[in-house]
Write a protein that holds these residues in place. Structure first.
Motif, PDB file in Angstrom:
ATOM      1  N   ASP A 255      -8.172 -23.087  -3.180  1.00  0.00           N
ATOM      2  CA  ASP A 255      -8.776 -21.883  -2.585  1.00  0.00           C
ATOM      3  C   ASP A 255      -8.422 -21.516  -1.185  1.00  0.00           C
ATOM      4  N   PRO A 256      -6.946 -21.600  -1.009  1.00  0.00           N
ATOM      5  CA  PRO A 256      -6.691 -21.359   0.281  1.00  0.00           C
ATOM      6  C   PRO A 256      -6.917 -19.919   0.912  1.00  0.00           C
ATOM      7  N   LYS A 257      -7.468 -19.674   2.224  1.00  0.00           N
ATOM      8  CA  LYS A 257      -7.839 -18.366   2.405  1.00  0.00           C
ATOM      9  C   LYS A 257      -6.456 -17.719   2.789  1.00  0.00           C
ATOM     10  N   TYR A 258      -5.691 -18.300   3.484  1.00  0.00           N
ATOM     11  CA  TYR A 258      -4.329 -17.908   3.887  1.00  0.00           C
ATOM     12  C   TYR A 258      -3.254 -18.856   3.899  1.00  0.00           C
ATOM     13  N   ILE A 259      -1.886 -18.357   3.886  1.00  0.00           N
ATOM     14  CA  ILE A 259      -0.701 -19.575   3.965  1.00  0.00           C
ATOM     15  C   ILE A 259       0.149 -19.096   5.025  1.00  0.00           C
ATOM     16  N   ASN A 260       0.416 -19.871   5.860  1.00  0.00           N
ATOM     17  CA  ASN A 260       1.286 -19.842   6.998  1.00  0.00           C
ATOM     18  C   ASN A 260       2.858 -20.311   6.521  1.00  0.00           C
ATOM     19  N   ILE A 261       3.836 -19.231   6.847  1.00  0.00           N
ATOM     20  CA  ILE A 261       5.255 -19.555   6.564  1.00  0.00           C
ATOM     21  C   ILE A 261       5.939 -19.587   7.889  1.00  0.00           C
ATOM     22  N   THR A 262       6.698 -20.956   8.124  1.00  0.00           N
ATOM     23  CA  THR A 262       7.225 -21.303   9.252  1.00  0.00           C
ATOM     24  C   THR A 262       8.658 -20.459   9.591  1.00  0.00           C
ATOM     25  N   SER A 263       8.988 -20.094  10.461  1.00  0.00           N
ATOM     26  CA  SER A 263      10.186 -19.327  10.832  1.00  0.00           C
ATOM     27  C   SER A 263      11.280 -20.345  11.425  1.00  0.00           C
ATOM     28  N   HIS A 264      12.474 -20.109  11.095  1.00  0.00           N
ATOM     29  CA  HIS A 264      13.405 -20.971  11.549  1.00  0.00           C
ATOM     30  C   HIS A 264      14.699 -20.079  12.054  1.00  0.00           C
ATOM     31  N   ARG A 265      15.033 -20.204  13.489  1.00  0.00           N
ATOM     32  CA  ARG A 265      16.190 -19.468  13.906  1.00  0.00           C
ATOM     33  C   ARG A 265      17.611 -19.965  13.260  1.00  0.00           C
ATOM     34  N   SER A 266      18.457 -18.935  13.464  1.00  0.00           N
ATOM     35  CA  SER A 266      19.756 -19.352  12.579  1.00  0.00           C
ATOM     36  C   SER A 266      20.257 -20.428  13.765  1.00  0.00           C
TER      37      SER A 266
ATOM     38  N   GLN B  34       2.077 -12.753  -1.035  1.00  0.00           N
ATOM     39  CA  GLN B  34       0.978 -11.773  -0.960  1.00  0.00           C
ATOM     40  C   GLN B  34       0.978 -10.789  -2.432  1.00  0.00           C
ATOM     41  N   ASN B  35       2.266 -10.346  -2.691  1.00  0.00           N
ATOM     42  CA  ASN B  35       2.578  -9.559  -3.873  1.00  0.00           C
ATOM     43  C   ASN B  35       2.142 -10.464  -5.060  1.00  0.00           C
ATOM     44  N   LYS B  36       2.562 -11.844  -5.200  1.00  0.00           N
ATOM     45  CA  LYS B  36       2.273 -12.377  -6.479  1.00  0.00           C
ATOM     46  C   LYS B  36       0.834 -13.013  -6.646  1.00  0.00           C
ATOM     47  N   TYR B  37       0.309 -13.391  -5.441  1.00  0.00           N
ATOM     48  CA  TYR B  37      -1.162 -14.235  -5.399  1.00  0.00           C
ATOM     49  C   TYR B  37      -2.193 -13.576  -4.860  1.00  0.00           C
ATOM     50  N   GLY B  38      -1.864 -12.399  -3.975  1.00  0.00           N
ATOM     51  CA  GLY B  38      -3.076 -11.897  -3.286  1.00  0.00           C
ATOM     52  C   GLY B  38      -3.526 -12.701  -2.075  1.00  0.00           C
ATOM     53  N   ILE B  39      -2.832 -13.518  -1.658  1.00  0.00           N
ATOM     54  CA  ILE B  39      -3.081 -14.593  -0.758  1.00  0.00           C
ATOM     55  C   ILE B  39      -2.630 -14.001   0.673  1.00  0.00           C
ATOM     56  N   THR B  40      -3.670 -14.245   1.442  1.00  0.00           N
ATOM     57  CA  THR B  40      -3.279 -13.631   2.811  1.00  0.00           C
ATOM     58  C   THR B  40      -1.955 -14.368   3.459  1.00  0.00           C
ATOM     59  N   ALA B  41      -0.711 -13.803   3.672  1.00  0.00           N
ATOM     60  CA  ALA B  41       0.557 -14.459   4.141  1.00  0.00           C
ATOM     61  C   ALA B  41       0.481 -14.280   5.801  1.00  0.00           C
ATOM     62  N   VAL B  42       0.773 -15.295   6.435  1.00  0.00           N
ATOM     63  CA  VAL B  42       0.991 -15.244   7.820  1.00  0.00           C
ATOM     64  C   VAL B  42       2.379 -15.738   8.286  1.00  0.00           C
TER      65      VAL B  42
ATOM     66  N   LEU C 141       7.811  -5.970   7.745  1.00  0.00           N
ATOM     67  CA  LEU C 141       6.429  -6.706   7.379  1.00  0.00           C
ATOM     68  C   LEU C 141       5.454  -5.559   7.337  1.00  0.00           C
ATOM     69  N   ASN C 142       5.595  -4.624   8.176  1.00  0.00           N
ATOM     70  CA  ASN C 142       4.260  -3.442   7.875  1.00  0.00           C
ATOM     71  C   ASN C 142       4.622  -2.664   6.766  1.00  0.00           C
ATOM     72  N   PHE C 143       5.661  -2.576   6.480  1.00  0.00           N
ATOM     73  CA  PHE C 143       6.424  -1.625   5.368  1.00  0.00           C
ATOM     74  C   PHE C 143       5.662  -2.479   3.922  1.00  0.00           C
ATOM     75  N   LEU C 144       5.908  -3.822   3.998  1.00  0.00           N
ATOM     76  CA  LEU C 144       5.284  -4.864   2.881  1.00  0.00           C
ATOM     77  C   LEU C 144       3.818  -4.975   2.765  1.00  0.00           C
ATOM     78  N   GLY C 145       3.167  -4.467   3.938  1.00  0.00           N
ATOM     79  CA  GLY C 145       1.754  -4.781   3.794  1.00  0.00           C
ATOM     80  C   GLY C 145       1.213  -6.128   4.476  1.00  0.00           C
ATOM     81  N   VAL C 146       2.448  -6.906   5.174  1.00  0.00           N
ATOM     82  CA  VAL C 146       1.991  -8.120   5.659  1.00  0.00           C
ATOM     83  C   VAL C 146       1.621  -7.779   7.239  1.00  0.00           C
ATOM     84  N   HIS C 147       0.120  -8.102   7.572  1.00  0.00           N
ATOM     85  CA  HIS C 147      -0.201  -7.640   9.053  1.00  0.00           C
ATOM     86  C   HIS C 147      -0.652  -8.751   9.881  1.00  0.00           C
ATOM     87  N   ASP C 148      -1.001  -9.945   9.198  1.00  0.00           N
ATOM     88  CA  ASP C 148      -1.261 -10.985   9.863  1.00  0.00           C
ATOM     89  C   ASP C 148      -0.144 -11.862  10.297  1.00  0.00           C
ATOM     90  N   LEU C 149       0.031 -12.242  11.520  1.00  0.00           N
ATOM     91  CA  LEU C 149       1.357 -12.516  12.236  1.00  0.00           C
ATOM     92  C   LEU C 149       0.816 -13.920  13.073  1.00  0.00           C
TER      93      LEU C 149
END
Length: 160
Positions: A54-65, A96-104, A124-132
């Motif tokens: 039951d994760p409350k949110y999931i962080n997604i790492t970012s990698h530069r080119s 967020q769209n598939k699971y409804g879990i807050t994505a960060v 991100l704003n357009f897609l409804g992802v607001h936690d960063l």
């Protein structure tokens, strides 16, 4: 939440609300975007296994080119950007769209211009992802620029 019912992204809670409302230990996870050539199904398979906690949110790492140097037929060497992983914007939206879990998604300074960062934030704003999670990022090789009009040098610059 039943395993068959998924929330829409509009119903996802903000991270701060999860933290404030939690009466017991809450779990979150951090995932690494898959290497280029793998599908989103690989991410979904991981999240399917993590949902039992039951994760409350999931962080997604970012990698530069990464910068690679390629030799042209005439012997000239040119520097090219190469991305090894899909961006955290797409993965955050998919979660967020598939699971409804807050994505960060992690938003980093290093390796991105101010314009590229602004476009990511608009998406991100357009897609409804607001936690960063705003980070400077690791310094790997030469920077695109050190001009503060072109790049954000610190996470506080991203926040502004």
């Amino acid at each position: 939440m039943s395993s068959n019912v998924l929330m829409s992204p509009q119903n996802t809670m903000r991270v701060i609300d999860h933290l404030n409302q939690s009466k017991r230990t809450a779990f979150s996870f951090e995932i690494l975007p898959p290497l280029k050539g793998n599908s989103i199904e690989k991410v979904y398979a991981i999240i399917d296994r993590l949902r039992e906690f039951d994760p409350k949110y999931i962080n997604i790492t970012s990698h530069r080119s990464e910068m690679i140097y390629k030799e042209l037929p005439d012997g000239t060497i040119v520097k090219q950007k190469m991305r090894k992983r899909p961006g955290s914007v797409a993965i955050a939206s998919a979660i967020q769209n598939k699971y409804g879990i807050t994505a960060v998604p992690h938003i980093i300074c290093k390796g991105f211009t101010r314009d590229e960062t602004e476009y990511a934030l608009i998406d991100l704003n357009f897609l409804g992802v607001h936690d960063l999670l705003l980070l400077r990022g690791d310094a790997k090789g030469p920077e695109l620029s050190t001009d503060p009009n072109v790049v954000n040098m610190h996470a506080t610059d991203l926040q502004k």
